[in-house]
Design a protein around this motif. Structure first.
Motif, mmCIF file in Angstrom:
data_model
loop_
_atom_site.group_PDB
_atom_site.id
_atom_site.type_symbol
_atom_site.label_atom_id
_atom_site.label_comp_id
_atom_site.label_asym_id
_atom_site.label_seq_id
_atom_site.Cartn_x
_atom_site.Cartn_y
_atom_site.Cartn_z
ATOM 1 N N GLN A 1 -48.358 -10.676 43.834
ATOM 2 C CA GLN A 1 -46.958 -10.229 43.962
ATOM 3 C C GLN A 1 -46.655 -9.791 45.392
ATOM 4 O O GLN A 1 -45.600 -10.101 45.939
ATOM 5 C CB GLN A 1 -46.691 -9.048 43.009
ATOM 6 N N ILE A 2 -47.612 -9.086 45.984
ATOM 7 C CA ILE A 2 -47.389 -8.596 47.350
ATOM 8 C C ILE A 2 -47.324 -9.757 48.339
ATOM 9 O O ILE A 2 -46.445 -9.800 49.208
ATOM 10 C CB ILE A 2 -48.498 -7.602 47.752
ATOM 11 N N GLU A 3 -48.229 -10.716 48.206
ATOM 12 C CA GLU A 3 -48.221 -11.863 49.132
ATOM 13 C C GLU A 3 -46.902 -12.605 49.025
ATOM 14 O O GLU A 3 -46.321 -13.024 50.032
ATOM 15 C CB GLU A 3 -49.406 -12.801 48.853
ATOM 16 N N ARG A 4 -46.423 -12.764 47.791
ATOM 17 C CA ARG A 4 -45.162 -13.477 47.588
ATOM 18 C C ARG A 4 -44.016 -12.692 48.249
ATOM 19 O O ARG A 4 -43.184 -13.264 48.967
ATOM 20 C CB ARG A 4 -44.904 -13.622 46.087
ATOM 21 N N ALA A 5 -43.985 -11.388 48.006
ATOM 22 C CA ALA A 5 -42.886 -10.574 48.561
ATOM 23 C C ALA A 5 -42.948 -10.565 50.090
ATOM 24 O O ALA A 5 -41.915 -10.692 50.757
ATOM 25 C CB ALA A 5 -42.953 -9.154 48.010
ATOM 26 N N THR B 1 -39.051 -2.929 47.815
ATOM 27 C CA THR B 1 -39.362 -3.639 46.576
ATOM 28 C C THR B 1 -40.524 -2.948 45.876
ATOM 29 O O THR B 1 -40.916 -1.829 46.235
ATOM 30 C CB THR B 1 -39.587 -5.147 46.808
ATOM 31 N N LYS B 2 -41.066 -3.611 44.850
ATOM 32 C CA LYS B 2 -42.060 -2.930 44.015
ATOM 33 C C LYS B 2 -43.151 -3.900 43.586
ATOM 34 O O LYS B 2 -42.985 -5.121 43.671
ATOM 35 C CB LYS B 2 -41.406 -2.383 42.743
ATOM 36 N N MET B 3 -44.250 -3.319 43.134
ATOM 37 C CA MET B 3 -45.230 -4.129 42.420
ATOM 38 C C MET B 3 -45.249 -3.663 40.979
ATOM 39 O O MET B 3 -45.064 -2.481 40.679
ATOM 40 C CB MET B 3 -46.601 -4.084 43.072
ATOM 41 N N TRP B 4 -45.471 -4.632 40.093
ATOM 42 C CA TRP B 4 -45.392 -4.357 38.656
ATOM 43 C C TRP B 4 -46.435 -5.240 38.000
ATOM 44 O O TRP B 4 -46.144 -6.323 37.537
ATOM 45 C CB TRP B 4 -43.986 -4.702 38.175
ATOM 46 N N CYS C 1 -27.879 -0.454 53.870
ATOM 47 C CA CYS C 1 -28.863 -1.485 54.201
ATOM 48 C C CYS C 1 -30.223 -1.297 53.525
ATOM 49 O O CYS C 1 -31.118 -2.103 53.722
ATOM 50 C CB CYS C 1 -29.033 -1.562 55.716
ATOM 51 N N LEU C 2 -30.398 -0.245 52.728
ATOM 52 C CA LEU C 2 -31.653 -0.146 51.970
ATOM 53 C C LEU C 2 -31.430 -0.837 50.628
ATOM 54 O O LEU C 2 -30.554 -0.431 49.853
ATOM 55 C CB LEU C 2 -32.066 1.308 51.762
ATOM 56 N N ILE C 3 -32.183 -1.915 50.388
ATOM 57 C CA ILE C 3 -31.950 -2.714 49.181
ATOM 58 C C ILE C 3 -33.232 -2.760 48.358
ATOM 59 O O ILE C 3 -34.299 -3.120 48.850
ATOM 60 C CB ILE C 3 -31.439 -4.126 49.538
ATOM 61 N N ASP C 4 -33.073 -2.367 47.086
ATOM 62 C CA ASP C 4 -34.205 -2.194 46.176
ATOM 63 C C ASP C 4 -34.340 -3.414 45.264
ATOM 64 O O ASP C 4 -33.346 -3.940 44.770
ATOM 65 C CB ASP C 4 -33.936 -0.945 45.322
ATOM 66 N N SER C 5 -35.597 -3.839 45.050
ATOM 67 C CA SER C 5 -35.811 -4.952 44.130
ATOM 68 C C SER C 5 -37.153 -4.782 43.426
ATOM 69 O O SER C 5 -37.796 -3.727 43.546
ATOM 70 C CB SER C 5 -35.735 -6.285 44.883
ATOM 71 N N SER C 6 -37.562 -5.810 42.703
ATOM 72 C CA SER C 6 -38.843 -5.754 41.985
ATOM 73 C C SER C 6 -39.154 -7.135 41.430
ATOM 74 O O SER C 6 -38.237 -7.876 41.049
ATOM 75 C CB SER C 6 -38.752 -4.762 40.825
ATOM 76 N N PRO C 7 -40.443 -7.454 41.301
ATOM 77 C CA PRO C 7 -40.788 -8.704 40.611
ATOM 78 C C PRO C 7 -40.413 -8.633 39.131
ATOM 79 O O PRO C 7 -40.358 -9.661 38.457
ATOM 80 C CB PRO C 7 -42.308 -8.807 40.794
ATOM 81 N N MET C 8 -40.120 -7.431 38.632
ATOM 82 C CA MET C 8 -39.673 -7.305 37.235
ATOM 83 C C MET C 8 -38.255 -7.830 37.043
ATOM 84 O O MET C 8 -37.821 -8.043 35.914
ATOM 85 C CB MET C 8 -39.715 -5.829 36.824
#
Ligand SMILES: NC(=O)c1ccc[n+]([C@@H]2O[C@H](COP(=O)([O-])OP(=O)(O)OC[C@H]3O[C@@H](n4cnc5c(N)ncnc54)[C@H](OP(=O)(O)O)[C@@H]3O)[C@@H](O)[C@H]2O)c1
Length: 270
Positions: free
Chosen positions: A91-95, A78-81, A48-55
């Motif tokens: 990016q953070i507000e969107r995520a 997730t991440k910021m890039w 259940c840990l799912i990794d993503s990124s705006p990249m």
């Protein structure tokens, strides 16, 4: 599924999670439906840990949609890039909008502008909108800078590559993470799929059966997770059935040194 404290992040994470690079960068009803089915499968088997990124193009949006009715069952990492503070904030507000107002692990992707972004992430963590802060890098050439960030005491987890063909983290990063009590998320357990091109035969895998290993993917995941300094491995997949297979590797018995050396030899490591 075996769960582990992700270092001093305060998160309890499954040993096997999931990545979304490439696999979730999709558009259109059929492809997004398939991504949702993979998330459903991952949650059912406890990955259940799912990794993503705006990249990753569409991945955050597709993941957010797939988790719409299951947000509390998942840990979103997730991440910021972003080069600058304004882009980072956007990016953070969107995520946060995509993930129900909370991101469990917010990572600075490839250490981009980490000095700029840490204060905002720290504020969001103090407000409870972010669970823990992490940092990632895919390249051994950046491990010196990653170690510098780790030593600041401002992050609780790191994400780096680790597989039998990419072992540079063993030199400084894993010992330091262990010493500092940081969570370790392992990207690229299959070397971006490169380790899957010529899998060993069933006969070659047979000696690993007593460790619950039936497939090459499970052997590689267990190789990673048998290092007690690593907490979560996050293989990516675009195919139904594979998260069930992968998650099965996230439980004891763990390999000892002999089994790890055997898997490394099967992987063609020198
Ligand atoms: N700098 C960073 O922060 C950074 C960099 C790289 C990666 N990451 C993260 O780490 C995640 C994982 O790394 P990755 O996606 O590069 O590579 P990976 O997980 O090592 O490999 C993914 C590949 O393995 C295949 N695969 C998955 N399960 C399998 C199985 N049981 N049997 C056979 N093949 C299998 C997938 O193919 P199918 O689709 O056909 O299953 C896919 O092509 C990424 O998705 C991303 O979230 C972060």
């Amino acid at each position: 599924m075996h769960e582990r404290a992700l270092g001093r992040s305060g998160l309890t994470a499954p040993a096997v999670g999931m990545g979304t690079w490439r696999t979730f960068d999709v558009r259109g009803a059929a492809a997004e439906w398939q991504a949702r089915a993979i998330v459903d499968e991952a949650l059912i088997v406890g990955a259940c840990l799912i990794d993503s990124s705006p990249m990753y193009g569409e991945a955050e949006r597709v993941l957010g949609q797939a988790l719409a009715n299951h947000r509390s069952d998942a840990l979103v990492a997730t991440k910021m890039w972003a080069r600058g503070a304004d882009e980072g904030r956007a990016q953070i507000e969107r995520a946060l909008g995509l993930f129900g107002g909370h991101v469990d692990l917010y990572q600075i992707h490839n250490l981009v502008a980490w000095r700029t972004h840490l204060p905002l992430l720290e504020r969001l963590r103090d407000e409870g909108r972010v669970g823990a802060i992490g940092a990632t890098h895919y390249s051994a050439g950046a491990f010196g800078e990653l170690a510098e960030v780790m030593r600041t005491g401002r992050i609780a987890a790191i994400q780096t590559p680790y597989n039998p063909l990419e072992r540079e983290v063993e030199r400084e990063i894993l010992p330091l993470a262990h010493e500092l009590g940081l969570g370790v998320v392992v990207m690229r357990p299959f070397a971006e799929g490169g380790l899957m091109r010529r899998p060993p035969t069933r006969e070659a895998l047979a000696p690993l059966r007593d460790w619950g290993v039936e497939t090459w993917g499970q052997a590689l995941l267990k190789w990673v997770l048998s290092d007690p300094r690593c907490h979560v491995a996050i293989p990516a997949t675009s195919r139904a059935g594979r998260m069930t297979e992968n998650a099965a590797a996230g439980a004891p018995p763990w390999f000892g040194a002999d089994e790890r050396a055997y898997v490394a030899r099967l992987a063609g490591a020198g």
